[in-house]
Design a protein around this motif. Structure first.
Motif, PDB file in Angstrom:
ATOM      1  N   LEU A 118       3.723 -13.788   2.872  1.00  0.00           N
ATOM      2  CA  LEU A 118       4.271 -12.743   2.022  1.00  0.00           C
ATOM      3  C   LEU A 118       4.200 -11.384   2.710  1.00  0.00           C
ATOM      4  O   LEU A 118       3.764 -10.402   2.157  1.00  0.00           O
ATOM      5  N   LEU A 119       4.649 -11.365   3.944  1.00  0.00           N
ATOM      6  CA  LEU A 119       4.675 -10.126   4.717  1.00  0.00           C
ATOM      7  C   LEU A 119       5.969  -9.374   4.432  1.00  0.00           C
ATOM      8  O   LEU A 119       6.982  -9.971   4.084  1.00  0.00           O
ATOM      9  N   PRO A 120       5.936  -8.069   4.601  1.00  0.00           N
ATOM     10  CA  PRO A 120       7.154  -7.294   4.407  1.00  0.00           C
ATOM     11  C   PRO A 120       8.241  -7.732   5.383  1.00  0.00           C
ATOM     12  O   PRO A 120       7.938  -8.179   6.498  1.00  0.00           O
ATOM     13  N   PRO A 121       9.504  -7.603   4.992  1.00  0.00           N
ATOM     14  CA  PRO A 121      10.589  -7.967   5.900  1.00  0.00           C
ATOM     15  C   PRO A 121      10.547  -7.132   7.170  1.00  0.00           C
ATOM     16  O   PRO A 121      10.145  -5.983   7.166  1.00  0.00           O
ATOM     17  N   GLY A 122      10.942  -7.713   8.275  1.00  0.00           N
ATOM     18  CA  GLY A 122      11.034  -6.991   9.538  1.00  0.00           C
ATOM     19  C   GLY A 122       9.747  -6.974  10.341  1.00  0.00           C
ATOM     20  O   GLY A 122       9.716  -6.401  11.423  1.00  0.00           O
ATOM     21  N   VAL A 123       8.691  -7.578   9.836  1.00  0.00           N
ATOM     22  CA  VAL A 123       7.432  -7.609  10.579  1.00  0.00           C
ATOM     23  C   VAL A 123       7.531  -8.684  11.655  1.00  0.00           C
ATOM     24  O   VAL A 123       7.926  -9.811  11.390  1.00  0.00           O
ATOM     25  N   ASP A 124       7.175  -8.306  12.878  1.00  0.00           N
ATOM     26  CA  ASP A 124       7.158  -9.267  13.983  1.00  0.00           C
ATOM     27  C   ASP A 124       5.838 -10.029  13.907  1.00  0.00           C
ATOM     28  O   ASP A 124       4.794  -9.546  14.335  1.00  0.00           O
ATOM     29  N   VAL A 125       5.885 -11.205  13.334  1.00  0.00           N
ATOM     30  CA  VAL A 125       4.681 -11.978  13.069  1.00  0.00           C
ATOM     31  C   VAL A 125       3.930 -12.298  14.355  1.00  0.00           C
ATOM     32  O   VAL A 125       2.706 -12.152  14.432  1.00  0.00           O
ATOM     33  N   GLU A 126       4.644 -12.735  15.377  1.00  0.00           N
ATOM     34  CA  GLU A 126       3.985 -13.085  16.639  1.00  0.00           C
ATOM     35  C   GLU A 126       3.279 -11.876  17.236  1.00  0.00           C
ATOM     36  O   GLU A 126       2.156 -11.983  17.739  1.00  0.00           O
ATOM     37  N   ALA A 127       3.897 -10.703  17.185  1.00  0.00           N
ATOM     38  CA  ALA A 127       3.273  -9.485  17.713  1.00  0.00           C
ATOM     39  C   ALA A 127       2.030  -9.125  16.899  1.00  0.00           C
ATOM     40  O   ALA A 127       1.007  -8.716  17.463  1.00  0.00           O
ATOM     41  N   GLU A 128       2.107  -9.278  15.584  1.00  0.00           N
ATOM     42  CA  GLU A 128       0.963  -8.995  14.717  1.00  0.00           C
ATOM     43  C   GLU A 128      -0.202  -9.932  15.032  1.00  0.00           C
ATOM     44  O   GLU A 128      -1.355  -9.503  15.107  1.00  0.00           O
ATOM     45  N   ILE A 129       0.100 -11.200  15.214  1.00  0.00           N
ATOM     46  CA  ILE A 129      -0.942 -12.182  15.531  1.00  0.00           C
ATOM     47  C   ILE A 129      -1.606 -11.828  16.851  1.00  0.00           C
ATOM     48  O   ILE A 129      -2.832 -11.830  16.976  1.00  0.00           O
ATOM     49  N   GLU A 130      -0.799 -11.525  17.859  1.00  0.00           N
ATOM     50  CA  GLU A 130      -1.338 -11.183  19.179  1.00  0.00           C
ATOM     51  C   GLU A 130      -2.175  -9.908  19.100  1.00  0.00           C
ATOM     52  O   GLU A 130      -3.260  -9.830  19.694  1.00  0.00           O
ATOM     53  N   GLU A 131      -1.716  -8.914  18.361  1.00  0.00           N
ATOM     54  CA  GLU A 131      -2.450  -7.660  18.222  1.00  0.00           C
ATOM     55  C   GLU A 131      -3.806  -7.901  17.549  1.00  0.00           C
ATOM     56  O   GLU A 131      -4.829  -7.390  17.989  1.00  0.00           O
ATOM     57  N   ARG A 132      -3.823  -8.713  16.518  1.00  0.00           N
ATOM     58  CA  ARG A 132      -5.080  -9.011  15.836  1.00  0.00           C
ATOM     59  C   ARG A 132      -6.010  -9.830  16.728  1.00  0.00           C
ATOM     60  O   ARG A 132      -7.216  -9.626  16.736  1.00  0.00           O
ATOM     61  N   ARG A 133      -5.445 -10.753  17.483  1.00  0.00           N
ATOM     62  CA  ARG A 133      -6.248 -11.569  18.390  1.00  0.00           C
ATOM     63  C   ARG A 133      -6.905 -10.680  19.440  1.00  0.00           C
ATOM     64  O   ARG A 133      -8.080 -10.832  19.752  1.00  0.00           O
ATOM     65  N   GLN A 134      -6.148  -9.769  20.011  1.00  0.00           N
ATOM     66  CA  GLN A 134      -6.702  -8.878  21.024  1.00  0.00           C
ATOM     67  C   GLN A 134      -7.769  -7.965  20.431  1.00  0.00           C
ATOM     68  O   GLN A 134      -8.798  -7.707  21.048  1.00  0.00           O
ATOM     69  N   GLY A 135      -7.522  -7.493  19.223  1.00  0.00           N
ATOM     70  CA  GLY A 135      -8.501  -6.622  18.559  1.00  0.00           C
ATOM     71  C   GLY A 135      -9.786  -7.362  18.235  1.00  0.00           C
ATOM     72  O   GLY A 135     -10.885  -6.825  18.340  1.00  0.00           O
ATOM     73  N   LYS A 136      -9.661  -8.630  17.848  1.00  0.00           N
ATOM     74  CA  LYS A 136     -10.832  -9.410  17.469  1.00  0.00           C
ATOM     75  C   LYS A 136     -11.619  -9.872  18.692  1.00  0.00           C
ATOM     76  O   LYS A 136     -12.832  -9.821  18.721  1.00  0.00           O
ATOM     77  N   HIS A 137     -10.910 -10.319  19.718  1.00  0.00           N
ATOM     78  CA  HIS A 137     -11.553 -10.915  20.882  1.00  0.00           C
ATOM     79  C   HIS A 137     -11.586  -9.996  22.099  1.00  0.00           C
ATOM     80  O   HIS A 137     -12.161 -10.345  23.116  1.00  0.00           O
ATOM     81  N   GLY A 138     -10.932  -8.855  22.015  1.00  0.00           N
ATOM     82  CA  GLY A 138     -10.930  -7.905  23.114  1.00  0.00           C
ATOM     83  C   GLY A 138     -10.256  -8.422  24.380  1.00  0.00           C
ATOM     84  O   GLY A 138     -10.641  -8.071  25.471  1.00  0.00           O
TER      85      GLY A 138
END
Length: 81
Positions: free
Chosen positions: A60-80
């Motif tokens: 239920l993400l807003p339209p236009g969100v790049d899901v893959e980019a969001e996942i990668e950004e969160r992964r990098q933030g979590k795991h550095g």
């Protein structure tokens, strides 16, 4: 205060009826009580408001969100990484 009740006839596969009866017997209750508890649980779950994280997980993400980019950004933030 007593709850109004009524009878209900349902048709289920024989194996499901046997399972319900055995479950009720094992747990010291009746099929009616098992069914009542199950329906009450459904009623409670339907009242719960999903959290924002659950909205994201369920798509239920807003339209236009790049899901893959969001996942990668969160992964990098979590795991550095």
């Amino acid at each position: 205060m007593a709850t109004d009740t009524s009878n209900l006839t349902i048709r289920l596969p024989t194996e499901d009826i046997a399972l319900a009866k055995q479950y009720a017997k094992t747990n010291g209750s009746s099929v009616t009580e098992v069914t009542d508890r199950y329906l009450r649980r459904i009623r409670l779950l339907d009242r719960e408001v999903p959290r924002p994280v659950l909205d994201e997980i369920t798509g239920l993400l807003p339209p236009g969100v790049d899901v893959e980019a969001e996942i990668e950004e969160r992964r990098q933030g979590k795991h550095g990484q």
